[in-house]
Design a protein around this motif. Sequence first.
Motif, mmCIF file in Angstrom:
data_model
loop_
_atom_site.group_PDB
_atom_site.id
_atom_site.type_symbol
_atom_site.label_atom_id
_atom_site.label_comp_id
_atom_site.label_asym_id
_atom_site.label_seq_id
_atom_site.Cartn_x
_atom_site.Cartn_y
_atom_site.Cartn_z
ATOM 1 N N ALA A 167 0.830 -1.203 0.000
ATOM 2 C CA ALA A 167 0.000 0.000 0.000
ATOM 3 C C ALA A 167 0.868 1.257 0.000
ATOM 4 C CB ALA A 167 -0.937 -0.005 1.200
ATOM 5 N N PHE A 168 1.926 1.273 0.841
ATOM 6 C CA PHE A 168 2.825 2.424 0.861
ATOM 7 C C PHE A 168 3.532 2.581 -0.484
ATOM 8 C CE2 PHE A 168 2.708 2.145 5.590
ATOM 9 C CZ PHE A 168 2.405 3.479 5.838
ATOM 10 N N ALA A 169 3.965 1.458 -1.063
ATOM 11 C CA ALA A 169 4.624 1.520 -2.369
ATOM 12 C C ALA A 169 3.666 2.041 -3.435
ATOM 13 C CB ALA A 169 5.153 0.139 -2.750
ATOM 14 N N SER A 170 2.406 1.621 -3.372
ATOM 15 C CA SER A 170 1.410 2.082 -4.344
ATOM 16 C C SER A 170 1.165 3.576 -4.209
ATOM 17 C CB SER A 170 0.104 1.307 -4.156
ATOM 18 O OG SER A 170 0.297 -0.086 -4.339
ATOM 19 N N ALA A 171 1.097 4.055 -2.965
ATOM 20 C CA ALA A 171 0.929 5.487 -2.749
ATOM 21 C C ALA A 171 2.122 6.265 -3.319
ATOM 22 C CB ALA A 171 0.774 5.776 -1.256
ATOM 23 N N ALA A 172 3.324 5.696 -3.180
ATOM 24 C CA ALA A 172 4.511 6.336 -3.757
ATOM 25 C C ALA A 172 4.430 6.356 -5.281
ATOM 26 C CB ALA A 172 5.771 5.597 -3.301
ATOM 27 N N VAL A 173 3.907 5.289 -5.877
ATOM 28 C CA VAL A 173 3.732 5.247 -7.331
ATOM 29 C C VAL A 173 2.789 6.348 -7.791
ATOM 30 C CG1 VAL A 173 2.779 3.883 -9.227
ATOM 31 C CG2 VAL A 173 4.284 2.801 -7.570
ATOM 32 N N VAL A 174 1.706 6.557 -7.035
ATOM 33 C CA VAL A 174 0.762 7.624 -7.374
ATOM 34 C C VAL A 174 1.458 8.988 -7.306
ATOM 35 C CG1 VAL A 174 -1.363 8.797 -6.679
ATOM 36 C CG2 VAL A 174 -1.242 6.310 -6.624
ATOM 37 N N GLY A 175 2.300 9.188 -6.279
ATOM 38 C CA GLY A 175 3.033 10.444 -6.170
ATOM 39 C C GLY A 175 3.975 10.662 -7.342
ATOM 40 N N VAL A 176 4.708 9.621 -7.724
ATOM 41 C CA VAL A 176 5.624 9.723 -8.873
ATOM 42 C C VAL A 176 4.834 9.986 -10.150
ATOM 43 C CG1 VAL A 176 7.273 8.439 -10.280
ATOM 44 C CG2 VAL A 176 7.392 8.292 -7.795
ATOM 45 N N ALA A 177 3.706 9.288 -10.304
ATOM 46 C CA ALA A 177 2.877 9.473 -11.496
ATOM 47 C C ALA A 177 2.371 10.907 -11.594
ATOM 48 C CB ALA A 177 1.703 8.496 -11.461
ATOM 49 N N THR A 178 1.924 11.466 -10.463
ATOM 50 C CA THR A 178 1.439 12.846 -10.460
ATOM 51 C C THR A 178 2.537 13.820 -10.847
ATOM 52 O OG1 THR A 178 -0.148 12.259 -8.722
ATOM 53 C CG2 THR A 178 0.296 14.599 -9.057
ATOM 54 N N PHE A 179 3.736 13.615 -10.318
ATOM 55 C CA PHE A 179 4.876 14.476 -10.647
ATOM 56 C C PHE A 179 5.216 14.362 -12.122
ATOM 57 C CE2 PHE A 179 9.501 14.990 -11.101
ATOM 58 C CZ PHE A 179 9.640 16.296 -10.660
ATOM 59 N N LYS A 180 5.209 13.148 -12.638
ATOM 60 C CA LYS A 180 5.550 12.923 -14.044
ATOM 61 C C LYS A 180 4.535 13.594 -14.972
ATOM 62 C CE LYS A 180 6.581 9.112 -17.254
ATOM 63 N NZ LYS A 180 5.700 9.554 -18.344
ATOM 64 N N VAL A 181 3.246 13.437 -14.670
ATOM 65 C CA VAL A 181 2.206 14.026 -15.512
ATOM 66 C C VAL A 181 2.273 15.553 -15.464
ATOM 67 C CG1 VAL A 181 -0.295 14.290 -15.767
ATOM 68 C CG2 VAL A 181 0.684 12.030 -15.381
ATOM 69 N N ALA A 182 2.579 16.108 -14.303
ATOM 70 C CA ALA A 182 2.650 17.564 -14.165
ATOM 71 C C ALA A 182 3.753 18.162 -15.032
ATOM 72 C CB ALA A 182 2.869 17.941 -12.700
ATOM 73 N N ARG A 183 4.777 17.388 -15.340
ATOM 74 C CA ARG A 183 5.899 17.875 -16.148
ATOM 75 C C ARG A 183 5.667 17.716 -17.651
ATOM 76 N NH1 ARG A 183 10.871 18.534 -13.842
ATOM 77 N NH2 ARG A 183 11.884 17.619 -15.683
ATOM 78 N N GLU A 184 4.635 17.007 -18.038
ATOM 79 C CA GLU A 184 4.375 16.779 -19.462
ATOM 80 C C GLU A 184 3.693 17.998 -20.081
ATOM 81 O OE1 GLU A 184 3.709 11.935 -19.041
ATOM 82 O OE2 GLU A 184 2.065 13.245 -19.647
ATOM 83 N N ASP A 185 4.060 18.311 -21.318
ATOM 84 C CA ASP A 185 3.447 19.414 -22.064
ATOM 85 C C ASP A 185 2.483 18.827 -23.082
ATOM 86 O OD1 ASP A 185 2.783 21.606 -23.684
ATOM 87 O OD2 ASP A 185 4.717 22.573 -23.283
ATOM 88 N N VAL A 186 1.198 18.897 -22.776
ATOM 89 C CA VAL A 186 0.186 18.295 -23.644
ATOM 90 C C VAL A 186 0.145 18.984 -25.000
ATOM 91 C CG1 VAL A 186 -2.285 17.902 -23.904
ATOM 92 C CG2 VAL A 186 -1.197 17.522 -21.700
ATOM 93 N N GLU A 187 0.318 20.304 -25.029
ATOM 94 C CA GLU A 187 0.232 21.026 -26.295
ATOM 95 C C GLU A 187 1.342 20.607 -27.246
ATOM 96 O OE1 GLU A 187 -0.764 25.497 -27.830
ATOM 97 O OE2 GLU A 187 0.428 25.280 -26.003
#
Length: 509
Positions: A325-345
């Motif tokens: 569960a802790f590892a999964s929560a960390a995956v969600v955090g990494v995923a959020t950081f990764k998506v925030a850095r992507e430029d959709v345009e």
Amino acid sequence: AELLGQARLTFLAYAGAAAYVDEAVGGEHRESLGISRASGALFRGIALARAGDRERAVNELQRVRALAEPSEDRVVKAARAALANLEDACVELAPELGRYAHAVGERLRGFLATQRLPRRRGPVFVTHLLVAALLAGYVAAQIAGGGGAALLRMGALTPELLAAGSWGRLFTAPFVQVDLIGLLLDVYSVWLGGHVLERIPGRARAALVAIWGAAAGVYAGSLAADSPAEIVAGGSVAAVAVITAALWVLVPARTPGLAAKARRSLAFTLGLLLAAQLLECVPGEHGPGLSPLAVVGAAVVGTILGGLVPLALPRVLQALLASLAFASAAVVGVATFKVAREDVEVFLLAHRDRALEQDGVAFQTPWSFTATAAGDGLDGGLPLYAGLVDSEALRAGSQLQYVVAPKGAAAEPAIFALDPSLRLEAGVRVDDELPPRVAEILSAAPGSWSSALIQRNGELIARVIERTLPDGPRVLLISAPPDAFEVTAELHARILADAAAAPAPDTSR
């Protein structure tokens, strides 16, 4: 049963049955009796003192203060009293009372060996966090606006983004939501089902069900998408996973200790919520929808974690689930950081792979654009005109459309040639708020261009950017509301600037 066990434990402690008491207050047995670590040390110390083992009794009773929580003042005072009366604590039971103490000890041992319904106390942290994330996603979507592109920037998923390596959207898409009714349904589903999961299987199981159930649902939804640009988002997948797992927990064979009335009430309500989720997940005209396959994916994870994995697990497996569960929560955090850095345009600019033609004009657009006939638009805005429309933006509440004006239209704004009734109900205002980058791109394109704001009843309802091609046709970009295109302003400017007269068909054959 818990109170009866505590009563037996109290009797055995004062009877000096140290062996039975030591067994009862150790490890998971102490949790089954509902007593704290400090209370366990108190009972053990009293039992040792009554049995005559004064040295060990002192050690146990002195540990009580270090183990006690701030709210356990009464336990600490009881330990002090026991220490003060150690001289007279030792007892010798009569044979008949000794046999009775032995019988009580065996009954307590049998009680502790019986499998019972697990029950967790305290706040439901996972449920609260899930509800907060769903609410935050909805509020952010309302602030962002901008239709489908804004949802992608916030973390929604499309099959082409997933194929390009944006795996983080599997974990962020469930929290991107634009429909208020759907949000309320998801929040209530997660709230009710989450209480069942956290109170019985535990927080780790609830977190795993929500995280991986939602991710599996989003992934399955992307597989069933009709278009590479179809947006997959919404909390329905997390809600379905939580409801499914909770319903499996409520099966009588898995929770025999649950009162029948409570079971029926919970199961009936969760069943209604699941049926409502199935209806809500059907893609609609507005708002991202989830396919039946997405619901199946979420339900499969809920079934595995809620129905196949035993509710009562050994300590080692409980620790393993907590680590996952802790590892999964960390995956969600990494995923959020990764998506925030992507430029959709930037991605959409590089993936204008759809060649469409409308009234003799060729366009290069992303896959979200499709040809449409004239029809009703969004409430309070402009109608849909025959042309190319961003279907994903339309479902997310914005109208972005490319239209070719009729040939021979007057020099007035071409929007009036498309819709003469606008002359009577709307006015045109000079647009002096166009993003500079859009003006720069359009100025570099051949031909001329202009931009205007459409106003009705004192309210700006749309922006119309008009470009006249060198050979005569006029192409319009209609954005309703006016700032809907600004999330990906450069993309739309490029589409409009690159629009060109379609080549004449080859009739030589």
